[in-house]
Design a protein around this motif. Sequence first.
Motif, mmCIF file in Angstrom:
data_model
loop_
_atom_site.group_PDB
_atom_site.id
_atom_site.type_symbol
_atom_site.label_atom_id
_atom_site.label_comp_id
_atom_site.label_asym_id
_atom_site.label_seq_id
_atom_site.Cartn_x
_atom_site.Cartn_y
_atom_site.Cartn_z
ATOM 1 N N ARG A 68 77.581 44.903 148.741
ATOM 2 C CA ARG A 68 77.409 43.827 149.725
ATOM 3 C C ARG A 68 77.643 44.323 151.148
ATOM 4 N NH1 ARG A 68 79.686 38.706 146.512
ATOM 5 N NH2 ARG A 68 78.233 38.912 144.793
ATOM 6 N N ASP A 69 77.497 45.601 151.336
ATOM 7 C CA ASP A 69 77.740 46.224 152.636
ATOM 8 C C ASP A 69 76.810 45.682 153.719
ATOM 9 O OD1 ASP A 69 79.315 48.040 154.102
ATOM 10 O OD2 ASP A 69 77.680 49.508 154.070
ATOM 11 N N THR A 70 75.593 45.288 153.357
ATOM 12 C CA THR A 70 74.655 44.804 154.373
ATOM 13 C C THR A 70 75.138 43.507 155.023
ATOM 14 O OG1 THR A 70 73.353 43.745 152.629
ATOM 15 C CG2 THR A 70 72.633 45.913 153.370
ATOM 16 N N SER A 71 75.782 42.637 154.249
ATOM 17 C CA SER A 71 76.256 41.381 154.841
ATOM 18 C C SER A 71 77.462 41.607 155.750
ATOM 19 C CB SER A 71 76.583 40.350 153.761
ATOM 20 O OG SER A 71 77.650 40.785 152.969
ATOM 21 N N THR A 72 78.317 42.574 155.413
ATOM 22 C CA THR A 72 79.467 42.862 156.278
ATOM 23 C C THR A 72 79.052 43.728 157.465
ATOM 24 O OG1 THR A 72 80.069 44.695 154.820
ATOM 25 C CG2 THR A 72 81.212 42.611 154.477
ATOM 26 N N LEU A 73 78.011 44.535 157.297
ATOM 27 C CA LEU A 73 77.507 45.353 158.396
ATOM 28 C C LEU A 73 76.974 44.480 159.532
ATOM 29 C CD1 LEU A 73 76.895 48.197 159.445
ATOM 30 C CD2 LEU A 73 74.697 48.060 158.268
ATOM 31 N N VAL A 92 87.626 49.992 160.136
ATOM 32 C CA VAL A 92 88.431 48.774 160.008
ATOM 33 C C VAL A 92 89.018 48.773 158.595
ATOM 34 C CG1 VAL A 92 88.432 46.252 160.007
ATOM 35 C CG2 VAL A 92 86.952 47.486 161.599
ATOM 36 N N PHE A 93 90.333 48.676 158.497
ATOM 37 C CA PHE A 93 91.005 48.567 157.206
ATOM 38 C C PHE A 93 91.295 47.101 156.932
ATOM 39 C CE2 PHE A 93 92.126 52.856 158.559
ATOM 40 C CZ PHE A 93 91.811 53.591 157.423
ATOM 41 N N VAL A 94 90.888 46.643 155.756
ATOM 42 C CA VAL A 94 91.183 45.268 155.364
ATOM 43 C C VAL A 94 92.030 45.296 154.091
ATOM 44 C CG1 VAL A 94 89.150 44.209 156.421
ATOM 45 C CG2 VAL A 94 89.001 45.070 154.098
ATOM 46 N N VAL A 107 92.786 37.544 153.024
ATOM 47 C CA VAL A 107 92.080 38.709 153.551
ATOM 48 C C VAL A 107 92.557 38.886 154.979
ATOM 49 C CG1 VAL A 107 89.845 39.723 154.105
ATOM 50 C CG2 VAL A 107 90.047 38.207 152.136
ATOM 51 N N ARG A 108 92.970 40.106 155.312
ATOM 52 C CA ARG A 108 93.412 40.350 156.683
ATOM 53 C C ARG A 108 93.074 41.770 157.106
ATOM 54 N NH1 ARG A 108 98.760 42.582 155.595
ATOM 55 N NH2 ARG A 108 99.326 41.884 153.534
ATOM 56 N N CYS A 122 85.035 38.226 161.711
ATOM 57 C CA CYS A 122 83.803 38.063 160.935
ATOM 58 C C CYS A 122 83.960 38.678 159.544
ATOM 59 C CB CYS A 122 82.627 38.682 161.683
ATOM 60 S SG CYS A 122 81.053 38.561 160.815
ATOM 61 N N LEU A 123 84.550 39.877 159.462
ATOM 62 C CA LEU A 123 84.781 40.522 158.165
ATOM 63 C C LEU A 123 85.669 39.668 157.271
ATOM 64 C CD1 LEU A 123 85.349 44.293 159.007
ATOM 65 C CD2 LEU A 123 83.536 43.325 157.616
ATOM 66 N N VAL A 124 86.737 39.136 157.834
ATOM 67 C CA VAL A 124 87.656 38.294 157.062
ATOM 68 C C VAL A 124 86.912 37.096 156.487
ATOM 69 C CG1 VAL A 124 89.639 36.731 157.279
ATOM 70 C CG2 VAL A 124 89.756 39.037 158.248
ATOM 71 N N GLU A 125 86.104 36.428 157.302
ATOM 72 C CA GLU A 125 85.360 35.253 156.831
ATOM 73 C C GLU A 125 84.366 35.620 155.733
ATOM 74 O OE1 GLU A 125 83.664 33.448 160.314
ATOM 75 O OE2 GLU A 125 85.637 33.120 161.219
ATOM 76 N N LYS A 126 83.631 36.721 155.916
ATOM 77 C CA LYS A 126 82.645 37.152 154.912
ATOM 78 C C LYS A 126 83.320 37.510 153.594
ATOM 79 C CE LYS A 126 78.635 37.452 157.134
ATOM 80 N NZ LYS A 126 77.525 36.583 156.816
ATOM 81 N N LEU A 127 84.415 38.273 153.672
ATOM 82 C CA LEU A 127 85.082 38.733 152.460
ATOM 83 C C LEU A 127 85.705 37.591 151.672
ATOM 84 C CD1 LEU A 127 86.666 42.022 153.836
ATOM 85 C CD2 LEU A 127 84.719 41.808 152.288
#
Length: 151
Positions: A68-73, A92-94, A107-108, A122-127
């Motif tokens: 799912r890298d394309t959606s987080t990219l 970015v480390f999550v 998720v943080r 944005c990453l937090v919301e997507k994940l």
Amino acid sequence: MRRARLGSGSNLFLLLALAMGALAAPGCAENSAGGERVTVVRNAEPPPILGGIPPDKQAEIQLLLQQRDTSTLKCYQDVLNDKHDRAFKGSVFVILTINPSGKADDVRVAGGTLNNAEVGQCLVEKLKEFDYPQVPNRGSMQYEYRFEPAY
């Protein structure tokens, strides 16, 4: 090099005290009253830690995140399009906390070199939207995203 002498005061006292039975080493052995039998006394061991994400499930979660890298990219790409700066890159480390049901409980962002709040949020919301594999116990794992411009 310094050598300990057997005849030094503290060593001699310790040897004599052990030989006479005045001192007992904790968790080693005890003599019975007749001095014939020796009972080994073990220290109490703490119970194993339960919980966490097993390694096989961590591998499944990492594979899912890679797929799912394309959606987080897109989180990175949107900010990059506004900046138009080739130097805008980094990691970015999550930290993901997954419930047994497979939902991300927490998720943080835990650091990295990108240092952009908009990308991190944005990453937090997507994940949080993803459905993860079910795990036996609630647990956390870290994942690293590396971003750099494609042009």
